[in-house]
Scaffold this motif. Structure first.
Motif, PDB file in Angstrom:
ATOM      1  N   PHE A 149       0.828  -1.210   0.000  1.00 29.73           N
ATOM      2  CA  PHE A 149       0.000   0.000   0.000  1.00 29.73           C
ATOM      3  C   PHE A 149       0.859   1.254   0.000  1.00 29.73           C
ATOM      4  N   HIS A 150       1.842   1.329   0.870  1.00 33.99           N
ATOM      5  CA  HIS A 150       2.698   2.518   0.926  1.00 33.99           C
ATOM      6  C   HIS A 150       3.390   2.768  -0.422  1.00 33.99           C
ATOM      7  N   ARG A 151       3.836   1.682  -1.058  1.00 35.26           N
ATOM      8  CA  ARG A 151       4.521   1.849  -2.343  1.00 35.26           C
ATOM      9  C   ARG A 151       3.580   2.430  -3.396  1.00 35.26           C
ATOM     10  N   GLN A 152       2.357   1.921  -3.456  1.00 40.45           N
ATOM     11  CA  GLN A 152       1.423   2.421  -4.453  1.00 40.45           C
ATOM     12  C   GLN A 152       0.907   3.813  -4.098  1.00 40.45           C
ATOM     13  N   ALA A 153       0.640   4.056  -2.810  1.00 39.31           N
ATOM     14  CA  ALA A 153       0.132   5.364  -2.406  1.00 39.31           C
ATOM     15  C   ALA A 153       1.117   6.480  -2.726  1.00 39.31           C
ATOM     16  N   SER A 154       2.402   6.147  -2.776  1.00 41.91           N
ATOM     17  CA  SER A 154       3.406   7.180  -3.089  1.00 41.91           C
ATOM     18  C   SER A 154       3.137   7.823  -4.450  1.00 41.91           C
ATOM     19  N   GLN A 155       2.532   7.048  -5.371  1.00 38.72           N
ATOM     20  CA  GLN A 155       2.202   7.615  -6.687  1.00 38.72           C
ATOM     21  C   GLN A 155       1.192   8.753  -6.562  1.00 38.72           C
ATOM     22  N   VAL A 156       0.229   8.581  -5.669  1.00 40.62           N
ATOM     23  CA  VAL A 156      -0.791   9.614  -5.479  1.00 40.62           C
ATOM     24  C   VAL A 156      -0.158  10.875  -4.906  1.00 40.62           C
ATOM     25  N   TRP A 157       0.680  10.700  -3.874  1.00 37.01           N
ATOM     26  CA  TRP A 157       1.295  11.890  -3.265  1.00 37.01           C
ATOM     27  C   TRP A 157       2.187  12.618  -4.273  1.00 37.01           C
ATOM     28  N   GLN A 158       2.884  11.863  -5.127  1.00 39.32           N
ATOM     29  CA  GLN A 158       3.670  12.507  -6.191  1.00 39.32           C
ATOM     30  C   GLN A 158       2.774  13.338  -7.096  1.00 39.32           C
ATOM     31  N   ALA A 159       1.667  12.734  -7.503  1.00 34.38           N
ATOM     32  CA  ALA A 159       0.793  13.368  -8.496  1.00 34.38           C
ATOM     33  C   ALA A 159       0.152  14.642  -7.966  1.00 34.38           C
ATOM     34  N   ILE A 160      -0.014  14.740  -6.629  1.00 32.97           N
ATOM     35  CA  ILE A 160      -0.633  15.944  -6.082  1.00 32.97           C
ATOM     36  C   ILE A 160       0.409  16.883  -5.469  1.00 32.97           C
ATOM     37  N   GLY A 161       1.678  16.617  -5.778  1.00 32.12           N
ATOM     38  CA  GLY A 161       2.737  17.549  -5.391  1.00 32.12           C
ATOM     39  C   GLY A 161       3.273  17.383  -3.989  1.00 32.12           C
ATOM     40  N   GLN A 162       3.050  16.229  -3.364  1.00 31.52           N
ATOM     41  CA  GLN A 162       3.565  15.990  -2.015  1.00 31.52           C
ATOM     42  C   GLN A 162       4.735  15.003  -2.084  1.00 31.52           C
ATOM     43  N   ASP A 188       7.677  14.891  -0.567  1.00 32.87           N
ATOM     44  CA  ASP A 188       8.260  14.414   0.697  1.00 32.87           C
ATOM     45  C   ASP A 188       7.448  13.249   1.259  1.00 32.87           C
ATOM     46  N   ARG A 189       6.135  13.393   1.202  1.00 31.08           N
ATOM     47  CA  ARG A 189       5.264  12.322   1.691  1.00 31.08           C
ATOM     48  C   ARG A 189       5.436  11.068   0.850  1.00 31.08           C
ATOM     49  N   ALA A 190       5.573  11.236  -0.453  1.00 31.43           N
ATOM     50  CA  ALA A 190       5.778  10.090  -1.348  1.00 31.43           C
ATOM     51  C   ALA A 190       7.069   9.366  -0.991  1.00 31.43           C
ATOM     52  N   GLU A 191       8.138  10.130  -0.754  1.00 28.22           N
ATOM     53  CA  GLU A 191       9.418   9.501  -0.436  1.00 28.22           C
ATOM     54  C   GLU A 191       9.356   8.784   0.916  1.00 28.22           C
TER      55      GLU A 191
END
Length: 431
Positions: free
Chosen positions: A239-252, A254-257
């Motif tokens: 889940f964390h690995r896939q959710a990182s894509q969402v945070w990237q796409a919305i400009g977050q 640091d949260r993605a990393e």
């Protein structure tokens, strides 16, 4: 692994063997519930025991009814599950042949002992071998074979079968079906947090690539809440690995990393080297998007090498295409072209990677001044991505195609390419 008992042994013969092993006479076993003569007929096979007698005999032997009926040694189900868990770690660490042999043996034993849940797990593990070898069609077929026994399986396993099946459909260019299957399972109401988290995780990447960012965001937020209640660290890590894509796409970023670092830690904690390497691939992608090209190059190179050692051909293909993108941006188009050529034979199995690599070849041609070839390749990439409903990637490709056509002075065609990009953006799934 060898277990006591013979799965082909007739029930009557098994009862006689268990009785004589204990040094009992027929009368001592049968009474007071049944007479010796009836037991004798059961042992010779001339009379089948009733359900009540079977329960009576099982209690006398200290066994469950199914252990007596099917010749299961006590505790065999737990031992077989543990064997599959161990084999899955072998697979994650690149010992593919060992894992495959173990999975086949356990599937056969589980079938003989009538352990439907264990056999389902073994069949799923056999599908995972196909997945690791990038045999998408073979993996889907094996998953459908596992699904025949899914009614006996625990919720987390049923969810993982759907997760992987939808992944196969997505790689085959059928993102719409992939999403619809997962959403149908979610609508049916998974019965535990691990299963629900697994299904939400399966939704995120296809939705992002189809342009359904708001729906992907909702899935990520729901998954973040569920992750606190989930019990399987590998599911939380995915889940964390896939959710990182969402945070990237919305400009977050640091949260993605942070999510990728946490995913890598969790995968490492359970010995899942393949998935940990995929986290490094994902982090390389993030670093490339952030313009940190040297760091991205190092991370993607390490991921690709680790995935190659493990034998994950799908991972090698994806990480190599991403590495080629970085090398192109670093001003090394020849290196980029060589990297794409290296994995080109693998790309026909993954429509997303094929579209990305074809578009990348178009960018390499553009960098070399061959605008005609660039135009052809970018058109091909756009067609692949459009057919697969990869609307986000299609938009980017259409913009590049329009720019190349404008460089060539083909303004009407450039405008048409830009319009196609707008159409692709509008065709994303409804939010």
């Amino acid at each position: 692994m060898t277990y006591r008992g013979d799965m082909t042994e007739p029930l009557g013969a098994r009862i006689r063997r268990l009785r004589t092993d204990r040094g009992w006479t027929q009368r001592e076993l049968a009474e007071p519930g049944y007479d010796r003569g009836f037991l004798a007929k059961v042992e010779t096979g001339s009379r089948p025991p009733s359900a009540e007698m079977l329960a009576y005999l099982a209690e006398r032997f200290g066994l469950t009814v199914d252990e007596l009926r099917f010749g299961r040694p006590p505790g065999v189900a737990a031992e077989l599950r543990a064997s599959l868990d161990e084999g899955y770690r072998d697979l994650e660490q690149g010992r593919i042949a060992d894992a495959e042999t173990r999975f086949a043996a356990v599937a056969k034993q589980a079938a003989g002992y009538h352990l439907g849940d264990v056999e389902c797990y073994a069949r799923f593990c056999q599908a995972e071998v196909k997945w690791q070898l990038f045999d998408v069609a073979g993996a889907q077929e094996a998953l459908e074979h596992a699904e025949e026994l899914a009614a006996a399986a625990p919720p987390w396993l049923r969810a993982m079968i759907v997760h992987r099946w939808s992944g196969c459909r997505y790689l085959s260019g059928d993102a719409g079906t992939a999403i619809a299957r997962v959403e149908a399972e979610l609508a049916a109401g998974p019965s535990d947090p691990d299963a629900e988290l697994c299904l939400l995780t399966a939704l995120i990447h296809p939705l992002v690539e189809m342009g359904g960012l708001h729906r992907a965001h909702r899935a990520a937020l729901a998954g973040r809440r569920l992750a606190k209640a989930a019990t399987r660290p590998d599911f939380v890590a995915r889940f964390h690995r896939q959710a990182s894509q969402v945070w990237q796409a919305i400009g977050q970023a640091d949260r993605a990393e942070q999510d990728l670092i946490e995913a890598c830690r969790l995968f490492a904690s359970v010995g899942f080297d393949r998935d940990a390497a995929r986290c490094r691939w994902a982090r390389g992608y993030l670093l490339r998007r952030l313009g940190r090209l040297d760091e991205a190059c190092a991370e993607l190179t390490a991921a690709r090498d680790q995935l190659a050692t493990i034998g994950s051909e799908e991972g090698v293909a994806g990480a190599t295409v991403e590495l080629a993108e970085v090398r192109l941006r670093q001003g090394a188009p020849d290196d980029a072209a060589a990297l794409v050529s290296e994995v080109w034979p693998l790309l026909a199995r993954d429509v997303e990677a094929l579209g990305e690599a074809t578009g990348l070849r178009g960018q390499i041609a553009q960098a070399g001044g061959d605008l005609e070839t660039a135009t052809r390749l970018l058109r091909e990439a756009f067609e692949v991505q459009s057919r697969a409903s990869l609307h986000g990637a299609a938009v980017s490709t259409a913009l590049r195609l329009g720019d190349v056509l404008r460089q060539r002075g083909h303004l009407d065609e450039a405008l048409d390419a830009y319009r196609q990009g707008l159409d692709a953006a509008a065709r994303g799934p409804a939010d």
